[in-house]
Design a protein around this motif. Structure first.
Motif, PDB file in Angstrom:
ATOM      1  N   GLN A   1      -7.909  -1.502 -23.454  1.00  0.00           N
ATOM      2  CA  GLN A   1      -8.218  -2.259 -22.272  1.00  0.00           C
ATOM      3  C   GLN A   1      -7.346  -1.771 -21.116  1.00  0.00           C
ATOM      4  OE1 GLN A   1      -7.975  -6.478 -22.799  1.00  0.00           O
ATOM      5  NE2 GLN A   1      -8.882  -6.927 -20.811  1.00  0.00           N
ATOM      6  N   VAL A   2      -7.956  -1.641 -19.953  1.00  0.00           N
ATOM      7  CA  VAL A   2      -7.253  -1.175 -18.776  1.00  0.00           C
ATOM      8  C   VAL A   2      -6.630  -2.357 -18.055  1.00  0.00           C
ATOM      9  CG1 VAL A   2      -7.478  -0.031 -16.543  1.00  0.00           C
ATOM     10  CG2 VAL A   2      -8.754   0.816 -18.528  1.00  0.00           C
ATOM     11  N   GLN A   3      -5.356  -2.237 -17.741  1.00  0.00           N
ATOM     12  CA  GLN A   3      -4.656  -3.258 -16.978  1.00  0.00           C
ATOM     13  C   GLN A   3      -4.467  -2.783 -15.546  1.00  0.00           C
ATOM     14  OE1 GLN A   3      -3.859  -6.220 -18.346  1.00  0.00           O
ATOM     15  NE2 GLN A   3      -4.537  -5.599 -20.393  1.00  0.00           N
ATOM     16  N   LEU A   4      -4.784  -3.647 -14.593  1.00  0.00           N
ATOM     17  CA  LEU A   4      -4.655  -3.340 -13.176  1.00  0.00           C
ATOM     18  C   LEU A   4      -3.759  -4.377 -12.526  1.00  0.00           C
ATOM     19  CD1 LEU A   4      -8.418  -2.656 -12.348  1.00  0.00           C
ATOM     20  CD2 LEU A   4      -6.665  -0.957 -12.875  1.00  0.00           C
ATOM     21  N   VAL A   5      -2.781  -3.928 -11.763  1.00  0.00           N
ATOM     22  CA  VAL A   5      -1.837  -4.821 -11.108  1.00  0.00           C
ATOM     23  C   VAL A   5      -1.752  -4.466  -9.632  1.00  0.00           C
ATOM     24  CG1 VAL A   5       0.509  -5.711 -11.040  1.00  0.00           C
ATOM     25  CG2 VAL A   5      -0.518  -5.089 -13.229  1.00  0.00           C
ATOM     26  N   GLU A   6      -2.176  -5.401  -8.775  1.00  0.00           N
ATOM     27  CA  GLU A   6      -2.116  -5.199  -7.336  1.00  0.00           C
ATOM     28  C   GLU A   6      -0.775  -5.671  -6.790  1.00  0.00           C
ATOM     29  OE1 GLU A   6      -6.435  -6.776  -8.095  1.00  0.00           O
ATOM     30  OE2 GLU A   6      -4.400  -7.197  -8.821  1.00  0.00           O
ATOM     31  N   SER A   7      -0.379  -5.073  -5.688  1.00  0.00           N
ATOM     32  CA  SER A   7       0.821  -5.497  -4.981  1.00  0.00           C
ATOM     33  C   SER A   7       0.694  -5.093  -3.519  1.00  0.00           C
ATOM     34  CB  SER A   7       2.082  -4.883  -5.595  1.00  0.00           C
ATOM     35  OG  SER A   7       2.060  -3.473  -5.508  1.00  0.00           O
ATOM     36  N   GLY A   8       1.579  -5.618  -2.690  1.00  0.00           N
ATOM     37  CA  GLY A   8       1.628  -5.227  -1.295  1.00  0.00           C
ATOM     38  C   GLY A   8       1.047  -6.221  -0.320  1.00  0.00           C
ATOM     39  N   GLY A   9       0.445  -7.292  -0.815  1.00  0.00           N
ATOM     40  CA  GLY A   9      -0.093  -8.297   0.078  1.00  0.00           C
ATOM     41  C   GLY A   9       1.002  -9.081   0.759  1.00  0.00           C
ATOM     42  N   GLY A  10       0.617  -9.838   1.772  1.00  0.00           N
ATOM     43  CA  GLY A  10       1.587 -10.636   2.494  1.00  0.00           C
ATOM     44  C   GLY A  10       1.021 -11.176   3.783  1.00  0.00           C
ATOM     45  N   LEU A  11       1.927 -11.617   4.641  1.00  0.00           N
ATOM     46  CA  LEU A  11       1.574 -12.165   5.944  1.00  0.00           C
ATOM     47  C   LEU A  11       1.792 -11.114   7.020  1.00  0.00           C
ATOM     48  CD1 LEU A  11       3.390 -15.606   5.644  1.00  0.00           C
ATOM     49  CD2 LEU A  11       0.943 -15.190   5.338  1.00  0.00           C
ATOM     50  N   VAL A  12       0.839 -11.017   7.922  1.00  0.00           N
ATOM     51  CA  VAL A  12       0.949 -10.053   9.010  1.00  0.00           C
ATOM     52  C   VAL A  12       0.206 -10.593  10.229  1.00  0.00           C
ATOM     53  CG1 VAL A  12      -1.108  -8.766   8.316  1.00  0.00           C
ATOM     54  CG2 VAL A  12       0.691  -7.612   9.624  1.00  0.00           C
ATOM     55  N   GLN A  13       0.679 -10.248  11.413  1.00  0.00           N
ATOM     56  CA  GLN A  13       0.006 -10.650  12.639  1.00  0.00           C
ATOM     57  C   GLN A  13      -1.188  -9.744  12.915  1.00  0.00           C
ATOM     58  OE1 GLN A  13       3.181 -10.599  15.599  1.00  0.00           O
ATOM     59  NE2 GLN A  13       3.387 -12.820  15.419  1.00  0.00           N
ATOM     60  N   ALA A  14      -2.146 -10.282  13.634  1.00  0.00           N
ATOM     61  CA  ALA A  14      -3.299  -9.486  14.025  1.00  0.00           C
ATOM     62  C   ALA A  14      -2.853  -8.210  14.722  1.00  0.00           C
ATOM     63  CB  ALA A  14      -4.211 -10.299  14.934  1.00  0.00           C
ATOM     64  N   GLY A  15      -3.494  -7.109  14.348  1.00  0.00           N
ATOM     65  CA  GLY A  15      -3.134  -5.808  14.880  1.00  0.00           C
ATOM     66  C   GLY A  15      -2.129  -5.060  14.033  1.00  0.00           C
ATOM     67  N   GLY A  16      -1.540  -5.732  13.075  1.00  0.00           N
ATOM     68  CA  GLY A  16      -0.550  -5.114  12.212  1.00  0.00           C
ATOM     69  C   GLY A  16      -1.169  -4.373  11.048  1.00  0.00           C
ATOM     70  N   SER A  17      -0.301  -3.888  10.155  1.00  0.00           N
ATOM     71  CA  SER A  17      -0.736  -3.066   9.034  1.00  0.00           C
ATOM     72  C   SER A  17      -0.099  -3.524   7.737  1.00  0.00           C
ATOM     73  CB  SER A  17      -0.362  -1.597   9.266  1.00  0.00           C
ATOM     74  OG  SER A  17      -0.986  -1.068  10.413  1.00  0.00           O
ATOM     75  N   LEU A  18      -0.801  -3.265   6.646  1.00  0.00           N
ATOM     76  CA  LEU A  18      -0.298  -3.459   5.297  1.00  0.00           C
ATOM     77  C   LEU A  18      -0.836  -2.340   4.425  1.00  0.00           C
ATOM     78  CD1 LEU A  18      -0.790  -7.284   4.589  1.00  0.00           C
ATOM     79  CD2 LEU A  18       1.400  -6.098   4.813  1.00  0.00           C
ATOM     80  N   ARG A  19      -0.109  -2.017   3.364  1.00  0.00           N
ATOM     81  CA  ARG A  19      -0.610  -1.089   2.372  1.00  0.00           C
ATOM     82  C   ARG A  19      -0.589  -1.761   1.011  1.00  0.00           C
ATOM     83  NH1 ARG A  19       1.604   4.776   0.262  1.00  0.00           N
ATOM     84  NH2 ARG A  19       3.213   3.399  -0.647  1.00  0.00           N
ATOM     85  N   LEU A  20      -1.766  -1.897   0.424  1.00  0.00           N
ATOM     86  CA  LEU A  20      -1.893  -2.454  -0.906  1.00  0.00           C
ATOM     87  C   LEU A  20      -1.830  -1.347  -1.944  1.00  0.00           C
ATOM     88  CD1 LEU A  20      -4.822  -4.998  -0.383  1.00  0.00           C
ATOM     89  CD2 LEU A  20      -2.368  -5.290   0.063  1.00  0.00           C
ATOM     90  N   SER A  21      -1.271  -1.671  -3.099  1.00  0.00           N
ATOM     91  CA  SER A  21      -1.206  -0.738  -4.210  1.00  0.00           C
ATOM     92  C   SER A  21      -1.835  -1.370  -5.438  1.00  0.00           C
ATOM     93  CB  SER A  21       0.240  -0.349  -4.521  1.00  0.00           C
ATOM     94  OG  SER A  21       0.855   0.286  -3.429  1.00  0.00           O
ATOM     95  N   CYS A  22      -2.409  -0.548  -6.279  1.00  0.00           N
ATOM     96  CA  CYS A  22      -2.966  -0.998  -7.548  1.00  0.00           C
ATOM     97  C   CYS A  22      -2.542  -0.002  -8.614  1.00  0.00           C
ATOM     98  CB  CYS A  22      -4.485  -1.094  -7.471  1.00  0.00           C
ATOM     99  SG  CYS A  22      -5.295  -1.461  -9.046  1.00  0.00           S
ATOM    100  N   ALA A  23      -1.716  -0.453  -9.534  1.00  0.00           N
ATOM    101  CA  ALA A  23      -1.236   0.383 -10.621  1.00  0.00           C
ATOM    102  C   ALA A  23      -2.073   0.133 -11.865  1.00  0.00           C
ATOM    103  CB  ALA A  23       0.231   0.097 -10.907  1.00  0.00           C
ATOM    104  N   ALA A  24      -2.548   1.204 -12.486  1.00  0.00           N
ATOM    105  CA  ALA A  24      -3.425   1.116 -13.646  1.00  0.00           C
ATOM    106  C   ALA A  24      -2.739   1.658 -14.882  1.00  0.00           C
ATOM    107  CB  ALA A  24      -4.722   1.878 -13.396  1.00  0.00           C
ATOM    108  N   SER A  25      -3.099   1.091 -16.039  1.00  0.00           N
ATOM    109  CA  SER A  25      -2.503   1.505 -17.307  1.00  0.00           C
ATOM    110  C   SER A  25      -3.319   2.555 -18.045  1.00  0.00           C
ATOM    111  CB  SER A  25      -2.324   0.288 -18.214  1.00  0.00           C
ATOM    112  OG  SER A  25      -3.578  -0.282 -18.566  1.00  0.00           O
ATOM    113  N   GLY A  26      -4.523   2.838 -17.611  1.00  0.00           N
ATOM    114  CA  GLY A  26      -5.415   3.734 -18.325  1.00  0.00           C
ATOM    115  C   GLY A  26      -4.868   5.144 -18.468  1.00  0.00           C
ATOM    116  N   GLN A  27      -5.077   5.720 -19.646  1.00  0.00           N
ATOM    117  CA  GLN A  27      -4.606   7.075 -19.907  1.00  0.00           C
ATOM    118  C   GLN A  27      -5.457   8.123 -19.210  1.00  0.00           C
ATOM    119  OE1 GLN A  27      -4.612   7.118 -24.233  1.00  0.00           O
ATOM    120  NE2 GLN A  27      -2.419   6.716 -24.274  1.00  0.00           N
ATOM    121  N   THR A  28      -6.672   7.754 -18.852  1.00  0.00           N
ATOM    122  CA  THR A  28      -7.577   8.666 -18.159  1.00  0.00           C
ATOM    123  C   THR A  28      -7.894   8.151 -16.761  1.00  0.00           C
ATOM    124  OG1 THR A  28      -9.474   7.603 -19.254  1.00  0.00           O
ATOM    125  CG2 THR A  28      -8.566   9.580 -20.278  1.00  0.00           C
TER     126      THR A  28
END
Length: 133
Positions: A1-28
């Motif tokens: 089974q593939v595990q996916l874990v997101e991170s990087g969310g949060g609070l930001v003002q309009a016009g700002g930026s965020l970068r989300l990440s998703c780390a996966a456990s899959g071997q392929t």
């Protein structure tokens, strides 16, 4: 089974930026098509962006019209991670963002197929993005 874990969310003002990440456990991981979806309270889960497996020219990307020109999806197969760079954020971008993996190893010429929830096999738990006005 593939595990996916997101991170990087949060609070930001309009016009700002965020970068989300998703780390996966899959071997392929390098063979997976990866997608980002989002869901606001009381709304259906909607497609945001997707990226296919890498080729010499890089993975093929697809975006919802609402985020074209503002968001960019990318992947780092050495880290088993997919990213969503979000720029020029708007209050309507507020939602829980989910990472998804498609293990079918299927290419579609029409980008529509990458927007379908049922195309994906595994989902992360989500990360909250809130954009204030």
């Amino acid at each position: 089974q593939v595990q996916l874990v997101e991170s990087g969310g949060g609070l930001v003002q309009a016009g700002g930026s965020l970068r989300l990440s998703c780390a996966a456990s899959g071997q392929t991981f390098s063979s997976y098509t990866m997608g980002w979806f989002r869901q606001a309270p009381g709304s259906e889960r909607e497609f945001v962006a997707a990226i296919t497996r890498n080729t010499w020219g890089g993975g093929i990307t697809y975006y919802a019209d609402s985020v074209k020109g503002r968001f960019a999806i990318s992947r780092d197969d050495a880290k088993n991670t997919v990213y969503l760079q979000m720029n020029s954020l708007k209050p309507e971008d507020t939602a829980t963002y989910y990472c998804a993996a498609d293990l079918s190893n299927t290419y579609f010429s029409a980008g529509y197929f990458y927007t379908r929830i049922q195309q994906y096999d595994y989902w992360g738990q989500g990360t909250q993005v809130t954009v204030s006005s």
